[in-house]
Design a protein around this motif. Structure first.
Motif, PDB file in Angstrom:
ATOM      1  N   ILE A  51       0.832  -1.202   0.000  1.00 20.59           N
ATOM      2  CA  ILE A  51       0.000   0.000   0.000  1.00 20.59           C
ATOM      3  C   ILE A  51       0.867   1.252   0.000  1.00 20.59           C
ATOM      4  N   ASP A  52       0.251   2.361  -0.343  1.00 23.38           N
ATOM      5  CA  ASP A  52       0.926   3.656  -0.368  1.00 23.38           C
ATOM      6  C   ASP A  52       1.410   4.008   1.035  1.00 23.38           C
ATOM      7  N   ALA A  53       2.656   4.427   1.146  1.00 19.98           N
ATOM      8  CA  ALA A  53       3.237   4.710   2.460  1.00 19.98           C
ATOM      9  C   ALA A  53       2.831   6.069   3.011  1.00 19.98           C
ATOM     10  N   ASP A  54       2.294   6.944   2.167  1.00 16.29           N
ATOM     11  CA  ASP A  54       1.950   8.293   2.623  1.00 16.29           C
ATOM     12  C   ASP A  54       0.652   8.279   3.421  1.00 16.29           C
ATOM     13  N   PRO A  55       0.627   8.945   4.587  1.00 18.45           N
ATOM     14  CA  PRO A  55      -0.588   8.961   5.406  1.00 18.45           C
ATOM     15  C   PRO A  55      -1.698   9.775   4.759  1.00 18.45           C
ATOM     16  N   ASP A  56      -2.908   9.474   5.149  1.00 18.75           N
ATOM     17  CA  ASP A  56      -4.089  10.192   4.674  1.00 18.75           C
ATOM     18  C   ASP A  56      -4.128  11.568   5.343  1.00 18.75           C
ATOM     19  N   ASP A  57      -4.204  12.627   4.531  1.00 20.99           N
ATOM     20  CA  ASP A  57      -4.192  13.985   5.081  1.00 20.99           C
ATOM     21  C   ASP A  57      -5.350  14.224   6.051  1.00 20.99           C
ATOM     22  N   SER A  58      -6.503  13.626   5.764  1.00 27.99           N
ATOM     23  CA  SER A  58      -7.647  13.835   6.653  1.00 27.99           C
ATOM     24  C   SER A  58      -7.402  13.200   8.015  1.00 27.99           C
ATOM     25  N   PHE A  59      -6.694  12.075   8.044  1.00 30.05           N
ATOM     26  CA  PHE A  59      -6.371  11.436   9.318  1.00 30.05           C
ATOM     27  C   PHE A  59      -5.373  12.284  10.101  1.00 30.05           C
ATOM     28  N   VAL A  60      -4.458  12.916   9.393  1.00 28.39           N
ATOM     29  CA  VAL A  60      -3.511  13.820  10.046  1.00 28.39           C
ATOM     30  C   VAL A  60      -4.260  14.984  10.688  1.00 28.39           C
ATOM     31  N   SER A  61      -5.182  15.575   9.948  1.00 26.95           N
ATOM     32  CA  SER A  61      -5.939  16.729  10.455  1.00 26.95           C
ATOM     33  C   SER A  61      -6.788  16.357  11.660  1.00 26.95           C
ATOM     34  N   MET A  62      -7.435  15.193  11.601  1.00 23.22           N
ATOM     35  CA  MET A  62      -8.274  14.768  12.721  1.00 23.22           C
ATOM     36  C   MET A  62      -7.439  14.516  13.969  1.00 23.22           C
ATOM     37  N   GLY A  63      -6.308  13.850  13.801  1.00 24.14           N
ATOM     38  CA  GLY A  63      -5.447  13.591  14.946  1.00 24.14           C
ATOM     39  C   GLY A  63      -4.925  14.873  15.565  1.00 24.14           C
ATOM     40  N   GLU A  64      -4.549  15.820  14.723  1.00 20.30           N
ATOM     41  CA  GLU A  64      -4.050  17.102  15.220  1.00 20.30           C
ATOM     42  C   GLU A  64      -5.132  17.844  15.996  1.00 20.30           C
ATOM     43  N   ALA A  65      -6.358  17.815  15.481  1.00 19.77           N
ATOM     44  CA  ALA A  65      -7.460  18.505  16.154  1.00 19.77           C
ATOM     45  C   ALA A  65      -7.741  17.896  17.524  1.00 19.77           C
ATOM     46  N   ILE A  66      -7.689  16.586  17.620  1.00 16.74           N
ATOM     47  CA  ILE A  66      -7.931  15.917  18.902  1.00 16.74           C
ATOM     48  C   ILE A  66      -6.827  16.267  19.894  1.00 16.74           C
ATOM     49  N   ARG A  67      -5.588  16.259  19.435  1.00 15.29           N
ATOM     50  CA  ARG A  67      -4.472  16.629  20.319  1.00 15.29           C
ATOM     51  C   ARG A  67      -4.656  18.052  20.852  1.00 15.29           C
ATOM     52  N   ASN A  68      -4.967  18.967  19.965  1.00 14.24           N
ATOM     53  CA  ASN A  68      -5.113  20.364  20.376  1.00 14.24           C
ATOM     54  C   ASN A  68      -6.260  20.528  21.363  1.00 14.24           C
ATOM     55  N   ASP A  69      -7.347  19.826  21.109  1.00 20.06           N
ATOM     56  CA  ASP A  69      -8.529  19.953  21.956  1.00 20.06           C
ATOM     57  C   ASP A  69      -8.287  19.416  23.361  1.00 20.06           C
ATOM     58  N   LEU A  70      -7.494  18.343  23.471  1.00 22.28           N
ATOM     59  CA  LEU A  70      -7.294  17.682  24.763  1.00 22.28           C
ATOM     60  C   LEU A  70      -5.971  18.063  25.431  1.00 22.28           C
ATOM     61  N   SER A  71      -5.263  18.994  24.855  1.00 25.33           N
ATOM     62  CA  SER A  71      -3.966  19.391  25.404  1.00 25.33           C
ATOM     63  C   SER A  71      -4.089  19.833  26.863  1.00 25.33           C
ATOM     64  N   GLY A  72      -3.272  19.228  27.729  1.00 26.00           N
ATOM     65  CA  GLY A  72      -3.238  19.604  29.133  1.00 26.00           C
ATOM     66  C   GLY A  72      -4.349  19.036  29.988  1.00 26.00           C
ATOM     67  N   ARG A  73      -5.223  18.212  29.425  1.00 25.39           N
ATOM     68  CA  ARG A  73      -6.373  17.708  30.182  1.00 25.39           C
ATOM     69  C   ARG A  73      -6.206  16.268  30.659  1.00 25.39           C
ATOM     70  N   LEU A  74      -5.245  15.546  30.112  1.00 28.51           N
ATOM     71  CA  LEU A  74      -5.090  14.130  30.440  1.00 28.51           C
ATOM     72  C   LEU A  74      -3.935  13.912  31.414  1.00 28.51           C
ATOM     73  N   ASP A  75      -4.094  12.921  32.288  1.00 29.07           N
ATOM     74  CA  ASP A  75      -3.087  12.585  33.300  1.00 29.07           C
ATOM     75  C   ASP A  75      -2.117  11.557  32.714  1.00 29.07           C
ATOM     76  N   ALA A  76      -0.944  12.024  32.310  1.00 25.40           N
ATOM     77  CA  ALA A  76       0.028  11.138  31.667  1.00 25.40           C
ATOM     78  C   ALA A  76       0.493  10.038  32.608  1.00 25.40           C
TER      79      ALA A  76
END
Length: 324
Positions: A51-76
């Motif tokens: 399969i193509d090795a390049d990631p799906d741009d939409s998956f990149v955008s969704m992951g980035e949005a989730i990270r930004n939204d939850l930044s600082g809220r989770l107990d590592a």
């Protein structure tokens, strides 16, 4: 190079669903690669080469949005401590299966309940910080396109495959988990995001948790219910049912682990090991696996048909059951 390798019957474990030729062809079609020939099976490594090795741009955008939204809220620290504990419980699944029916005269001992204790701690933390609301808000429904994209990202994401291997899933089991994601678009599409539930249904939508919370919480509740169910229904439970329970439980723990891993990666910030696309894939795949296998568990162990109900010698417990 062909996208398969030869597998002998000796490699097949009876309690894990076999990746049949039909299911492999369906997976190959979803991924856009060639299917297996007679006597051969798809493998994750070979799929990755095709399969193509390049990631799906939409998956990149969704992951980035989730990270930004939850930044600082989770107990590592909480999540980091829970991950190896979940892995340890995956390793205990064979031991629990060998124990058979939970013992106890007035109530069942805790066999299956112990398997989900670490995951319950993760669930309650994610619930408290609004994790599920954020994930549902940033991910689409289970459309065929999103499911196919998730399957491709799972193949690309060597860290996720390696993680599942370290968690105790062999090559064939990992392929079955991938098929549970890729080959169940109709089943998964029935799980509607809360925001998309139409008005006029016969229940209060405002009290319906986010889709990912329903999936994770449902899996935990079904596994937790096994001790009581198997103990009370001992006279109906066969070894075949217990074997199915073993795989369904292990698969759900794998799905729960992927979701916990994604949450920890968000909490780790710059120290996280997953790309944004891999984060999206881990959340979607973890949700899908918990959904598919809790439904399988219902059919395998709770909906006992006449064909399934045979006396079992699994527990060795001889005292009378409460209703006798």
């Amino acid at each position: 190079m062909p996208v398969f390798s030869y597998v002998t019957d000796a490699m097949v474990q009876s309690n894990v669903p076999q990746p049949t030729a039909e299911r492999q062809r369906e997976l190959a079609s979803t991924l856009g690669v060639g299917g297996p020939t007679t006597g051969e099976r798809l493998t994750v490594d070979r799929l990755r080469e095709e399969i193509d090795a390049d990631p799906d741009d939409s998956f990149v955008s969704m992951g980035e949005a989730i990270r930004n939204d939850l930044s600082g809220r989770l107990d590592a620290d909480l999540l980091a401590a829970a991950l190896p504990e979940i892995v340890a419980q995956v390793g205990r699944v064979p031991e629990v299966r060998e124990a058979g029916i939970p013992g106890g005269k007035t109530g069942p001992e805790a066999l299956y309940r112990g398997l989900v204790e670490p995951a319950w701690r993760v669930y309650h933390h994610l619930e408290d910080v609004g994790f599920f609301e954020s994930v549902e808000a940033n991910l689409p429904a289970f459309t065929p396109e999103h499911i196919a994209g998730t399957a491709r990202e799972l193949v690309r994401a060597e860290p996720l495959s390696t993680t599942l291997e370290e968690c105790g899933f062999d090559e064939r089991e990992r392929m079955v988990l991938m098929m549970n994601v890729a080959n169940n678009d109709t089943r998964l599409s029935r799980w509607t995001p809360t925001r998309e539930i139409p008005e006029g249904v016969e229940f209060e939508v405002e009290y319906v948790p986010p889709l990912q919370q329903r999936a994770m919480g449902g899996a935990l509740l079904w596994v937790q219910a096994l001790d009581e169910h198997l103990w009370r229904k001992e006279i109906l439970i066969t070894d075949a049912i217990l074997d199915d329970v073993r795989w369904d439980t292990k698969a759900m723990l794998g799905g729960l682990y992927l979701m916990a891993l994604a949450a920890h990666d968000i909490a780790a910030g710059a120290d996280g090991s997953l790309t944004d696309a891999q984060l999206t894939a881990a959340l979607t795949a973890g949700t899908a696996v918990t959904i598919v296998n809790q439904e399988e568990l219902m059919q395998d162990a709770f909906w006992i048909t006449e064909e399934k109900r045979k006396p079992s010698e699994a527990s060795g417990r001889e005292e009378e059951l409460p209703w006798q």
